[in-house]
Design a protein around this motif. Structure first.
Motif, PDB file in Angstrom:
ATOM      1  N   ARG A 229       0.849  -1.155   0.117  1.00 12.34           N
ATOM      2  CA  ARG A 229      -0.155   0.056   0.032  1.00 12.34           C
ATOM      3  C   ARG A 229       0.883   1.075  -0.050  1.00 12.34           C
ATOM      4  N   ALA A 239       1.070  13.123  -6.717  1.00 13.04           N
ATOM      5  CA  ALA A 239       0.373  12.058  -6.615  1.00 13.04           C
ATOM      6  C   ALA A 239       0.318  11.317  -7.671  1.00 13.04           C
ATOM      7  N   LYS A 240       0.103  12.250  -8.918  1.00 10.06           N
ATOM      8  CA  LYS A 240       0.012  11.559 -10.327  1.00 10.06           C
ATOM      9  C   LYS A 240       1.192  10.429 -10.562  1.00 10.06           C
ATOM     10  N   ALA A 243       1.162   7.513  -8.230  1.00  8.57           N
ATOM     11  CA  ALA A 243      -0.149   6.385  -8.854  1.00  8.57           C
ATOM     12  C   ALA A 243       0.508   5.824  -9.950  1.00  8.57           C
ATOM     13  N   GLN A 244       1.224   6.381 -10.934  1.00  3.85           N
ATOM     14  CA  GLN A 244       1.791   5.731 -12.193  1.00  3.85           C
ATOM     15  C   GLN A 244       2.869   4.528 -11.506  1.00  3.85           C
ATOM     16  N   GLY A 247       1.233   1.876  -9.821  1.00  5.05           N
ATOM     17  CA  GLY A 247       0.232   1.122 -10.659  1.00  5.05           C
ATOM     18  C   GLY A 247       1.114   0.223 -11.343  1.00  5.05           C
ATOM     19  N   PRO A 252      -2.381  -0.603  -4.485  1.00  7.49           N
ATOM     20  CA  PRO A 252      -3.295   0.520  -4.137  1.00  7.49           C
ATOM     21  C   PRO A 252      -2.636   1.805  -3.445  1.00  7.49           C
ATOM     22  N   CYS A 253      -3.340   2.995  -3.882  1.00  8.85           N
ATOM     23  CA  CYS A 253      -2.996   4.199  -3.188  1.00  8.85           C
ATOM     24  C   CYS A 253      -3.832   4.894  -2.574  1.00  8.85           C
ATOM     25  N   SER A 254      -3.787   5.437  -1.542  1.00 11.55           N
ATOM     26  CA  SER A 254      -4.698   6.341  -0.861  1.00 11.55           C
ATOM     27  C   SER A 254      -4.016   7.972  -1.130  1.00 11.55           C
ATOM     28  N   LEU A 255      -4.751   8.766  -1.555  1.00 13.02           N
ATOM     29  CA  LEU A 255      -4.234  10.013  -1.917  1.00 13.02           C
ATOM     30  C   LEU A 255      -5.013  11.273  -1.482  1.00 13.02           C
ATOM     31  N   ILE A 459      -8.092  10.475  -3.794  1.00 12.48           N
ATOM     32  CA  ILE A 459      -8.754   9.374  -4.082  1.00 12.48           C
ATOM     33  C   ILE A 459      -8.785   8.499  -2.475  1.00 12.48           C
TER      34      ILE A 459
END
Length: 491
Positions: A229, A239-240, A243-244, A247, A252-255, A459
Protein backbone atom coordinates in the motif's frame (compact mmCIF):
# COMPACT_ATOMS: atom_id res chain seq x y z
CA UNK A 1 25.10 12.52 23.41
CA UNK A 2 25.91 11.80 19.77
CA UNK A 3 27.67 14.92 18.48
CA UNK A 4 25.99 14.36 15.12
CA UNK A 5 22.61 15.07 16.69
CA UNK A 6 20.71 18.21 15.77
CA UNK A 7 19.98 20.40 18.78
CA UNK A 8 16.81 22.50 18.95
CA UNK A 9 15.96 24.26 22.21
CA UNK A 10 17.97 21.66 24.08
CA UNK A 11 16.26 18.74 22.31
CA UNK A 12 18.63 16.26 20.63
CA UNK A 13 17.27 14.88 17.35
CA UNK A 14 18.99 12.15 15.38
CA UNK A 15 19.58 13.19 11.76
CA UNK A 16 19.69 9.55 10.63
CA UNK A 17 17.22 7.02 9.32
CA UNK A 18 15.54 4.53 11.64
CA UNK A 19 15.63 1.07 10.08
CA UNK A 20 15.03 -2.32 11.69
CA UNK A 21 15.08 -0.85 15.19
CA UNK A 22 18.36 1.10 14.89
CA UNK A 23 19.74 4.35 13.54
CA UNK A 24 21.41 4.21 10.13
CA UNK A 25 23.53 7.07 8.79
CA UNK A 26 23.98 7.97 5.14
CA UNK A 27 27.11 9.03 3.30
CA UNK A 28 25.03 11.81 1.73
CA UNK A 29 23.12 14.50 3.61
CA UNK A 30 20.99 17.55 2.93
CA UNK A 31 20.75 20.86 4.78
CA UNK A 32 17.72 21.82 6.82
CA UNK A 33 16.79 25.44 7.56
CA UNK A 34 14.21 26.92 9.92
CA UNK A 35 11.42 28.93 8.26
CA UNK A 36 11.42 31.26 11.28
CA UNK A 37 14.75 32.93 10.61
CA UNK A 38 16.44 30.82 7.90
CA UNK A 39 19.09 29.54 10.32
CA UNK A 40 20.74 26.22 9.54
CA UNK A 41 19.28 23.55 11.82
CA UNK A 42 21.64 20.82 10.68
CA UNK A 43 22.34 18.18 8.08
CA UNK A 44 20.00 15.21 7.65
CA UNK A 45 20.80 11.78 6.19
CA UNK A 46 19.68 11.40 2.60
CA UNK A 47 17.78 8.22 1.76
CA UNK A 48 19.66 6.29 -0.92
CA UNK A 49 18.66 3.08 -2.69
CA UNK A 50 20.43 1.01 -0.03
CA UNK A 51 18.39 2.61 2.77
CA UNK A 52 15.09 2.14 0.96
CA UNK A 53 15.95 -1.49 0.29
CA UNK A 54 16.97 -2.09 3.90
CA UNK A 55 13.80 -0.50 5.29
CA UNK A 56 11.46 -2.46 3.01
CA UNK A 57 13.36 -5.66 3.71
CA UNK A 58 13.15 -5.06 7.48
CA UNK A 59 9.41 -4.36 7.27
CA UNK A 60 8.81 -7.47 5.15
CA UNK A 61 10.77 -9.64 7.60
CA UNK A 62 8.87 -8.22 10.59
CA UNK A 63 5.47 -8.60 8.94
CA UNK A 64 4.77 -12.33 9.57
CA UNK A 65 5.19 -12.04 13.34
CA UNK A 66 3.47 -8.63 13.72
CA UNK A 67 0.53 -9.57 11.48
CA UNK A 68 0.07 -12.86 13.34
CA UNK A 69 -0.80 -10.97 16.52
CA UNK A 70 -4.45 -10.23 17.02
CA UNK A 71 -5.62 -6.65 17.50
CA UNK A 72 -5.88 -7.07 21.27
CA UNK A 73 -2.24 -8.17 21.48
CA UNK A 74 -1.02 -5.33 19.25
CA UNK A 75 -2.98 -2.74 21.24
CA UNK A 76 -0.61 -2.52 24.27
CA UNK A 77 2.32 -1.80 21.94
CA UNK A 78 0.39 1.05 20.36
CA UNK A 79 -0.86 2.40 23.68
CA UNK A 80 2.77 2.56 24.85
CA UNK A 81 3.71 4.27 21.56
CA UNK A 82 1.11 6.98 22.25
CA UNK A 83 2.32 7.32 25.84
CA UNK A 84 5.89 7.82 24.63
CA UNK A 85 4.66 10.54 22.28
CA UNK A 86 3.06 12.19 25.30
CA UNK A 87 6.31 12.00 27.26
CA UNK A 88 7.99 13.88 24.40
CA UNK A 89 5.25 16.50 24.09
CA UNK A 90 7.43 19.51 24.89
CA UNK A 91 10.22 18.29 22.60
CA UNK A 92 7.82 17.62 19.73
CA UNK A 93 6.27 21.08 20.13
CA UNK A 94 9.62 22.87 20.12
CA UNK A 95 11.03 20.88 17.24
CA UNK A 96 8.07 21.11 14.86
CA UNK A 97 7.67 24.81 15.59
CA UNK A 98 11.31 25.43 14.68
CA UNK A 99 11.41 22.94 11.82
CA UNK A 100 8.07 23.59 10.11
CA UNK A 101 7.01 26.98 11.51
CA UNK A 102 3.87 25.52 13.11
CA UNK A 103 2.45 27.60 15.95
CA UNK A 104 3.79 26.39 19.30
CA UNK A 105 0.39 27.01 20.90
CA UNK A 106 -1.33 24.84 18.29
CA UNK A 107 1.24 22.08 18.77
CA UNK A 108 0.66 22.05 22.53
CA UNK A 109 -3.10 22.28 22.58
CA UNK A 110 -4.05 20.54 19.35
CA UNK A 111 -1.44 18.60 17.43
CA UNK A 112 0.32 16.53 20.11
CA UNK A 113 -2.91 15.43 21.85
CA UNK A 114 -4.34 14.56 18.43
CA UNK A 115 -1.17 12.60 17.51
CA UNK A 116 -1.57 10.48 20.63
CA UNK A 117 -5.27 9.95 19.91
CA UNK A 118 -4.49 8.91 16.33
CA UNK A 119 -2.59 5.94 17.72
CA UNK A 120 -4.84 4.90 20.63
CA UNK A 121 -8.17 5.41 18.86
CA UNK A 122 -7.30 3.19 15.90
CA UNK A 123 -5.75 0.58 18.19
CA UNK A 124 -9.08 0.43 20.02
CA UNK A 125 -11.17 0.53 16.85
CA UNK A 126 -9.23 -2.38 15.35
CA UNK A 127 -10.79 -4.59 18.04
CA UNK A 128 -14.19 -4.16 16.36
CA UNK A 129 -13.05 -5.40 12.96
CA UNK A 130 -12.52 -9.07 13.75
CA UNK A 131 -14.57 -11.52 11.70
CA UNK A 132 -17.80 -9.62 11.15
CA UNK A 133 -20.66 -12.05 10.47
CA UNK A 134 -23.10 -11.69 7.57
CA UNK A 135 -26.02 -14.09 7.43
CA UNK A 136 -27.75 -14.85 4.12
CA UNK A 137 -30.26 -17.49 3.10
CA UNK A 138 -27.53 -19.65 1.61
CA UNK A 139 -24.50 -19.21 3.83
CA UNK A 140 -22.72 -17.92 6.90
CA UNK A 141 -20.17 -15.25 5.88
CA UNK A 142 -17.26 -14.24 8.11
CA UNK A 143 -15.62 -11.05 6.86
CA UNK A 144 -12.02 -10.59 7.95
CA UNK A 145 -9.77 -7.52 7.71
CA UNK A 146 -6.34 -9.03 7.18
CA UNK A 147 -3.20 -6.85 7.17
CA UNK A 148 -1.98 -6.04 3.67
CA UNK A 149 1.80 -6.13 4.19
CA UNK A 150 4.43 -3.41 3.90
CA UNK A 151 2.91 0.07 3.83
CA UNK A 152 4.70 3.19 2.54
CA UNK A 153 3.56 6.45 4.17
CA UNK A 154 4.58 9.82 2.70
CA UNK A 155 3.61 12.96 4.58
CA UNK A 156 3.74 16.70 3.78
CA UNK A 157 5.57 19.54 5.47
CA UNK A 158 2.57 21.50 6.77
CA UNK A 159 1.62 18.95 9.47
CA UNK A 160 4.28 16.22 9.65
CA UNK A 161 3.54 14.88 13.15
CA UNK A 162 -0.24 14.91 12.94
CA UNK A 163 -0.47 13.41 9.46
CA UNK A 164 2.18 10.76 10.12
CA UNK A 165 0.30 9.47 13.16
CA UNK A 166 -3.04 9.79 11.34
CA UNK A 167 -1.77 7.17 8.89
CA UNK A 168 0.43 5.11 11.20
CA UNK A 169 -2.39 4.54 13.70
CA UNK A 170 -4.65 2.43 11.47
CA UNK A 171 -1.79 0.93 9.44
CA UNK A 172 -0.04 -0.49 12.52
CA UNK A 173 -3.26 -1.38 14.33
CA UNK A 174 -4.32 -3.44 11.30
CA UNK A 175 -1.08 -5.44 11.53
CA UNK A 176 0.94 -3.85 8.75
CA UNK A 177 4.61 -2.88 8.93
CA UNK A 178 5.42 0.65 7.84
CA UNK A 179 8.09 2.71 6.13
CA UNK A 180 7.56 6.44 6.72
CA UNK A 181 9.16 9.04 4.47
CA UNK A 182 8.93 12.43 6.17
CA UNK A 183 8.87 15.71 4.23
CA UNK A 184 12.38 16.86 3.34
CA UNK A 185 11.55 20.45 4.39
CA UNK A 186 10.41 19.36 7.89
CA UNK A 187 11.53 15.84 8.85
CA UNK A 188 12.60 16.22 12.47
CA UNK A 189 9.46 15.38 14.44
CA UNK A 190 9.26 12.12 12.50
CA UNK A 191 12.74 11.32 13.79
CA UNK A 192 11.47 11.89 17.33
CA UNK A 193 8.51 9.68 16.46
CA UNK A 194 10.97 6.86 15.75
CA UNK A 195 12.48 7.40 19.22
CA UNK A 196 9.00 7.08 20.72
CA UNK A 197 8.31 3.85 18.81
CA UNK A 198 11.66 2.42 19.91
CA UNK A 199 11.04 3.29 23.56
CA UNK A 200 7.58 1.74 23.34
CA UNK A 201 9.11 -1.57 22.34
CA UNK A 202 7.68 -1.86 18.84
CA UNK A 203 9.49 -4.86 17.34
CA UNK A 204 12.36 -4.04 14.94
CA UNK A 205 11.15 -3.52 11.39
CA UNK A 206 7.52 -2.80 12.32
CA UNK A 207 8.11 0.95 11.97
CA UNK A 208 10.91 2.45 9.88
CA UNK A 209 11.79 6.02 8.88
CA UNK A 210 13.71 6.84 5.70
CA UNK A 211 14.44 10.53 5.19
CA UNK A 212 15.20 12.22 1.91
CA UNK A 213 13.73 13.83 -1.16
CA UNK A 214 10.66 12.69 -2.99
CA UNK A 215 12.56 12.40 -6.25
CA UNK A 216 15.07 10.02 -4.72
CA UNK A 217 13.89 8.15 -1.61
CA UNK A 218 10.19 8.62 -2.32
CA UNK A 219 10.43 7.45 -5.92
CA UNK A 220 12.33 4.33 -4.91
CA UNK A 221 9.85 3.49 -2.15
CA UNK A 222 6.65 3.73 -4.18
CA UNK A 223 7.99 1.77 -7.15
CA UNK A 224 9.22 -1.21 -5.13
CA UNK A 225 7.24 -4.40 -5.92
CA UNK A 226 7.47 -5.61 -2.30
CA UNK A 227 5.13 -2.94 -0.95
CA UNK A 228 1.40 -3.52 -0.50
CA UNK A 229 0.00 0.00 0.00
CA UNK A 230 0.98 3.66 -0.47
CA UNK A 231 -0.65 6.38 1.62
CA UNK A 232 0.25 9.89 0.45
CA UNK A 233 -0.76 13.41 1.39
CA UNK A 234 0.60 16.18 -0.81
CA UNK A 235 0.34 17.81 -4.22
CA UNK A 236 -1.55 16.68 -7.30
CA UNK A 237 1.51 16.45 -9.61
CA UNK A 238 3.39 14.26 -7.11
CA UNK A 239 0.30 12.09 -6.59
CA UNK A 240 0.01 11.47 -10.32
CA UNK A 241 3.59 10.27 -10.43
CA UNK A 242 3.12 8.06 -7.36
CA UNK A 243 -0.04 6.51 -8.81
CA UNK A 244 1.78 5.67 -12.05
CA UNK A 245 4.78 4.17 -10.25
CA UNK A 246 2.68 2.14 -7.81
CA UNK A 247 0.24 1.18 -10.55
CA UNK A 248 3.00 -0.65 -12.41
CA UNK A 249 2.87 -3.17 -9.54
CA UNK A 250 -0.91 -2.86 -9.01
CA UNK A 251 -0.30 -1.35 -5.56
CA UNK A 252 -3.36 0.50 -4.19
CA UNK A 253 -2.86 4.16 -3.26
CA UNK A 254 -4.71 6.45 -0.89
CA UNK A 255 -4.18 10.03 -2.06
CA UNK A 256 -5.20 13.07 0.00
CA UNK A 257 -4.38 16.05 -2.17
CA UNK A 258 -4.96 19.74 -2.52
CA UNK A 259 -7.99 21.85 -1.86
CA UNK A 260 -9.63 24.96 -3.27
CA UNK A 261 -12.56 24.81 -0.92
CA UNK A 262 -15.45 27.29 -0.97
CA UNK A 263 -16.40 29.37 2.06
CA UNK A 264 -20.03 30.26 1.38
CA UNK A 265 -21.73 33.09 3.26
CA UNK A 266 -25.48 33.18 2.61
CA UNK A 267 -27.59 36.30 3.07
CA UNK A 268 -29.10 34.95 6.33
CA UNK A 269 -25.73 34.12 7.92
CA UNK A 270 -24.46 35.34 11.26
CA UNK A 271 -21.94 37.73 9.70
CA UNK A 272 -19.82 38.24 12.78
CA UNK A 273 -19.43 34.51 13.36
CA UNK A 274 -18.74 33.86 9.68
CA UNK A 275 -16.14 36.63 9.56
CA UNK A 276 -14.40 35.43 12.71
CA UNK A 277 -14.24 31.92 11.26
CA UNK A 278 -13.00 33.38 7.99
CA UNK A 279 -9.96 34.86 9.76
CA UNK A 280 -9.07 31.31 10.90
CA UNK A 281 -8.30 30.46 7.27
CA UNK A 282 -4.96 32.24 7.76
CA UNK A 283 -3.94 29.72 10.43
CA UNK A 284 -0.57 28.05 9.76
CA UNK A 285 0.05 30.86 7.25
CA UNK A 286 -2.70 29.41 5.07
CA UNK A 287 -0.79 26.17 4.62
CA UNK A 288 -3.84 24.02 5.40
CA UNK A 289 -5.37 21.87 2.68
CA UNK A 290 -8.85 21.86 4.22
CA UNK A 291 -9.14 25.65 4.63
CA UNK A 292 -11.96 27.47 2.86
CA UNK A 293 -9.94 29.72 0.55
CA UNK A 294 -12.59 30.85 -1.95
CA UNK A 295 -15.05 33.16 -0.22
CA UNK A 296 -18.44 33.24 -1.94
CA UNK A 297 -20.57 35.94 -0.32
CA UNK A 298 -24.11 37.02 -1.15
CA UNK A 299 -24.01 40.39 -2.87
CA UNK A 300 -26.52 41.96 -0.45
CA UNK A 301 -24.20 41.44 2.52
CA UNK A 302 -20.79 41.51 0.85
CA UNK A 303 -19.67 44.97 1.96
CA UNK A 304 -20.71 44.39 5.57
CA UNK A 305 -19.00 41.02 5.58
CA UNK A 306 -15.77 42.46 4.15
CA UNK A 307 -15.68 45.23 6.76
CA UNK A 308 -16.35 42.76 9.58
CA UNK A 309 -13.74 40.26 8.45
CA UNK A 310 -11.19 43.03 7.89
CA UNK A 311 -11.54 43.94 11.54
CA UNK A 312 -10.71 40.38 12.60
CA UNK A 313 -7.78 40.12 10.19
CA UNK A 314 -6.27 43.40 11.37
CA UNK A 315 -6.15 42.01 14.90
CA UNK A 316 -4.21 38.87 13.93
CA UNK A 317 -0.80 38.57 15.59
CA UNK A 318 1.85 37.79 12.97
CA UNK A 319 5.27 36.73 14.13
CA UNK A 320 7.47 34.08 15.67
CA UNK A 321 5.48 30.83 15.99
CA UNK A 322 7.30 30.04 19.25
CA UNK A 323 5.50 32.98 20.87
CA UNK A 324 2.22 31.76 22.41
CA UNK A 325 0.50 34.98 21.28
CA UNK A 326 1.31 34.47 17.59
CA UNK A 327 -1.60 33.52 15.34
CA UNK A 328 0.09 33.57 11.90
CA UNK A 329 3.63 32.30 11.45
CA UNK A 330 6.03 31.85 8.51
CA UNK A 331 5.73 30.11 5.17
CA UNK A 332 7.78 26.91 5.10
CA UNK A 333 10.41 27.68 2.43
CA UNK A 334 11.69 30.53 0.22
CA UNK A 335 10.43 28.68 -2.87
CA UNK A 336 6.94 28.60 -1.38
CA UNK A 337 7.12 32.33 -0.60
CA UNK A 338 7.97 32.99 -4.24
CA UNK A 339 5.11 30.79 -5.37
CA UNK A 340 2.58 32.56 -3.14
CA UNK A 341 3.76 36.04 -4.13
CA UNK A 342 3.72 35.05 -7.78
CA UNK A 343 0.03 34.12 -7.58
CA UNK A 344 -0.81 37.49 -6.04
CA UNK A 345 1.26 39.56 -8.48
CA UNK A 346 -0.23 37.80 -11.51
CA UNK A 347 -3.75 38.21 -10.16
CA UNK A 348 -3.31 41.94 -9.54
CA UNK A 349 -1.73 42.38 -12.96
CA UNK A 350 -4.78 40.66 -14.43
CA UNK A 351 -7.22 43.08 -12.80
CA UNK A 352 -7.84 41.66 -9.33
CA UNK A 353 -8.33 44.14 -6.49
CA UNK A 354 -6.61 43.81 -3.14
CA UNK A 355 -8.92 44.15 -0.16
CA UNK A 356 -5.97 43.74 2.22
CA UNK A 357 -2.42 42.41 2.28
CA UNK A 358 -0.74 41.46 -0.96
CA UNK A 359 2.97 41.47 -0.17
CA UNK A 360 5.65 40.00 2.09
CA UNK A 361 5.33 40.89 5.77
CA UNK A 362 8.11 42.97 7.37
CA UNK A 363 8.50 40.53 10.27
CA UNK A 364 10.83 38.29 8.27
CA UNK A 365 11.85 36.89 4.91
CA UNK A 366 9.37 34.00 4.96
CA UNK A 367 6.38 35.86 6.32
CA UNK A 368 3.51 37.05 4.12
CA UNK A 369 0.66 39.40 4.85
CA UNK A 370 -2.79 37.84 5.22
CA UNK A 371 -4.29 38.69 1.83
CA UNK A 372 -7.75 38.90 0.27
CA UNK A 373 -8.38 39.52 -3.45
CA UNK A 374 -11.63 40.33 -5.24
CA UNK A 375 -12.82 41.47 -8.69
CA UNK A 376 -12.10 38.01 -10.05
CA UNK A 377 -13.46 35.74 -12.74
CA UNK A 378 -14.15 32.06 -12.18
CA UNK A 379 -11.53 31.05 -14.74
CA UNK A 380 -8.75 33.12 -13.11
CA UNK A 381 -5.67 31.18 -12.07
CA UNK A 382 -5.91 32.23 -8.43
CA UNK A 383 -9.53 31.04 -8.25
CA UNK A 384 -8.81 27.70 -9.89
CA UNK A 385 -5.44 26.68 -8.40
CA UNK A 386 -4.28 25.99 -4.86
CA UNK A 387 -2.01 28.75 -3.51
CA UNK A 388 -1.19 27.14 -0.15
CA UNK A 389 -0.37 30.37 1.59
CA UNK A 390 -2.21 33.16 3.46
CA UNK A 391 -4.10 34.26 0.34
CA UNK A 392 -7.90 34.15 -0.05
CA UNK A 393 -10.25 35.22 -2.83
CA UNK A 394 -13.74 36.72 -2.64
CA UNK A 395 -16.52 36.52 -5.20
CA UNK A 396 -20.16 37.54 -4.84
CA UNK A 397 -23.35 35.78 -5.90
CA UNK A 398 -27.00 36.74 -6.28
CA UNK A 399 -28.75 33.40 -5.71
CA UNK A 400 -28.21 29.98 -4.18
CA UNK A 401 -27.96 28.50 -7.67
CA UNK A 402 -25.10 30.85 -8.53
CA UNK A 403 -23.35 30.13 -5.23
CA UNK A 404 -23.52 26.39 -5.85
CA UNK A 405 -22.25 26.78 -9.41
CA UNK A 406 -19.30 28.85 -8.22
CA UNK A 407 -18.58 26.42 -5.38
CA UNK A 408 -18.51 23.49 -7.79
CA UNK A 409 -16.62 25.38 -10.47
CA UNK A 410 -13.08 24.08 -9.88
CA UNK A 411 -11.32 20.75 -10.39
CA UNK A 412 -10.93 20.35 -6.61
CA UNK A 413 -13.35 18.94 -4.07
CA UNK A 414 -11.80 18.47 -0.65
CA UNK A 415 -13.75 20.52 1.88
CA UNK A 416 -15.99 23.50 2.33
CA UNK A 417 -17.71 25.85 4.76
CA UNK A 418 -21.27 27.19 4.56
CA UNK A 419 -22.69 29.87 6.86
CA UNK A 420 -26.41 30.69 6.94
CA UNK A 421 -29.66 29.83 8.69
CA UNK A 422 -29.15 26.16 9.49
CA UNK A 423 -31.77 24.57 7.20
CA UNK A 424 -30.83 26.93 4.39
CA UNK A 425 -27.10 26.25 4.83
CA UNK A 426 -27.62 22.48 4.94
CA UNK A 427 -29.68 22.62 1.75
CA UNK A 428 -26.87 24.45 -0.03
CA UNK A 429 -24.18 22.22 1.50
CA UNK A 430 -26.02 19.15 0.19
CA UNK A 431 -25.38 20.32 -3.36
CA UNK A 432 -21.71 21.23 -3.06
CA UNK A 433 -19.54 18.53 -4.65
CA UNK A 434 -16.89 17.91 -2.04
CA UNK A 435 -15.57 15.31 0.38
CA UNK A 436 -16.88 17.12 3.46
CA UNK A 437 -18.38 20.49 4.36
CA UNK A 438 -18.84 22.28 7.67
CA UNK A 439 -22.12 24.10 8.33
CA UNK A 440 -21.82 27.18 10.58
CA UNK A 441 -18.53 25.81 11.92
CA UNK A 442 -14.99 24.87 10.93
CA UNK A 443 -12.46 22.22 11.83
CA UNK A 444 -14.74 19.82 13.72
CA UNK A 445 -13.15 16.40 13.25
CA UNK A 446 -13.91 12.95 14.60
CA UNK A 447 -11.69 9.98 13.94
CA UNK A 448 -14.74 7.82 13.24
CA UNK A 449 -15.80 10.04 10.33
CA UNK A 450 -14.51 9.84 6.74
CA UNK A 451 -11.96 12.37 5.48
CA UNK A 452 -10.89 12.80 1.88
CA UNK A 453 -11.69 14.53 -1.37
CA UNK A 454 -13.16 14.07 -4.83
CA UNK A 455 -11.95 15.15 -8.26
CA UNK A 456 -8.33 16.36 -8.07
CA UNK A 457 -8.47 16.46 -4.28
CA UNK A 458 -7.79 12.78 -3.99
CA UNK A 459 -8.75 9.14 -4.00
CA UNK A 460 -10.03 7.24 -0.98
CA UNK A 461 -11.06 8.11 2.55
CA UNK A 462 -9.25 8.11 5.88
CA UNK A 463 -10.84 7.71 9.30
CA UNK A 464 -12.90 5.03 11.04
CA UNK A 465 -13.62 1.90 9.03
CA UNK A 466 -12.49 3.66 5.86
CA UNK A 467 -8.87 3.63 7.00
CA UNK A 468 -9.01 -0.10 7.68
CA UNK A 469 -10.70 -0.78 4.36
CA UNK A 470 -7.60 0.66 2.71
CA UNK A 471 -4.89 -0.77 4.95
CA UNK A 472 -6.41 -4.28 4.98
CA UNK A 473 -7.14 -7.09 2.57
CA UNK A 474 -10.83 -7.77 3.12
CA UNK A 475 -11.62 -11.48 2.96
CA UNK A 476 -14.98 -13.24 3.00
CA UNK A 477 -15.03 -16.78 4.43
CA UNK A 478 -18.19 -18.48 3.16
CA UNK A 479 -19.70 -21.52 4.90
CA UNK A 480 -22.90 -22.92 3.29
CA UNK A 481 -25.94 -23.52 5.47
CA UNK A 482 -26.99 -26.56 3.45
CA UNK A 483 -24.88 -29.38 1.99
CA UNK A 484 -23.28 -28.15 -1.22
CA UNK A 485 -23.10 -30.23 -4.38
CA UNK A 486 -21.02 -29.01 -7.33
CA UNK A 487 -22.78 -28.39 -10.62
CA UNK A 488 -21.67 -27.03 -13.97
CA UNK A 489 -24.53 -24.51 -13.70
CA UNK A 490 -23.01 -23.15 -10.49
CA UNK A 491 -21.79 -19.57 -10.80
Amino acid sequence: MDNRNIDIAGVAISPDHYIDGRRVASAETFELFSPIDQRLLGRVSEGLDEHVDAAIRAAAQAFPAWSALDAATRKPYLDRFAAEIGKRADALCQVESNDAGVLLSRMRHGVVPRAMLNITWFAEHALTLQQRPIETEQAHHRVRHDPAGVVVIITPWNAPLMLSTWKLGPALAAGNCCVLKPPEWAPLTCSLLADAAHAAGLPPGVFNVVQGTGARAGAKLVSDPRIARVSFTGSVPTAKWIAQAAGANLVPCSLELGGKSPFIVLDDADLDNAAATGALMYRNAGQVCLAGTRFLVHERIAERFIDTMRGYVERLNIGDPRDEATEVGPIIHPRQVERVNGFVERAVAGGARLLWGGQPHPFGAQYYQPTMLTNLQQHDEIVQNEVFGPVLTLQTFASDEEAIALANGTDYGLGGVCYGAQDHAVAVADRVRTGFIWVNSFGIRDLAAPFGGIKRSGIGREGGDWSFEFFCDVKDIVVPKKPFRASFSQR
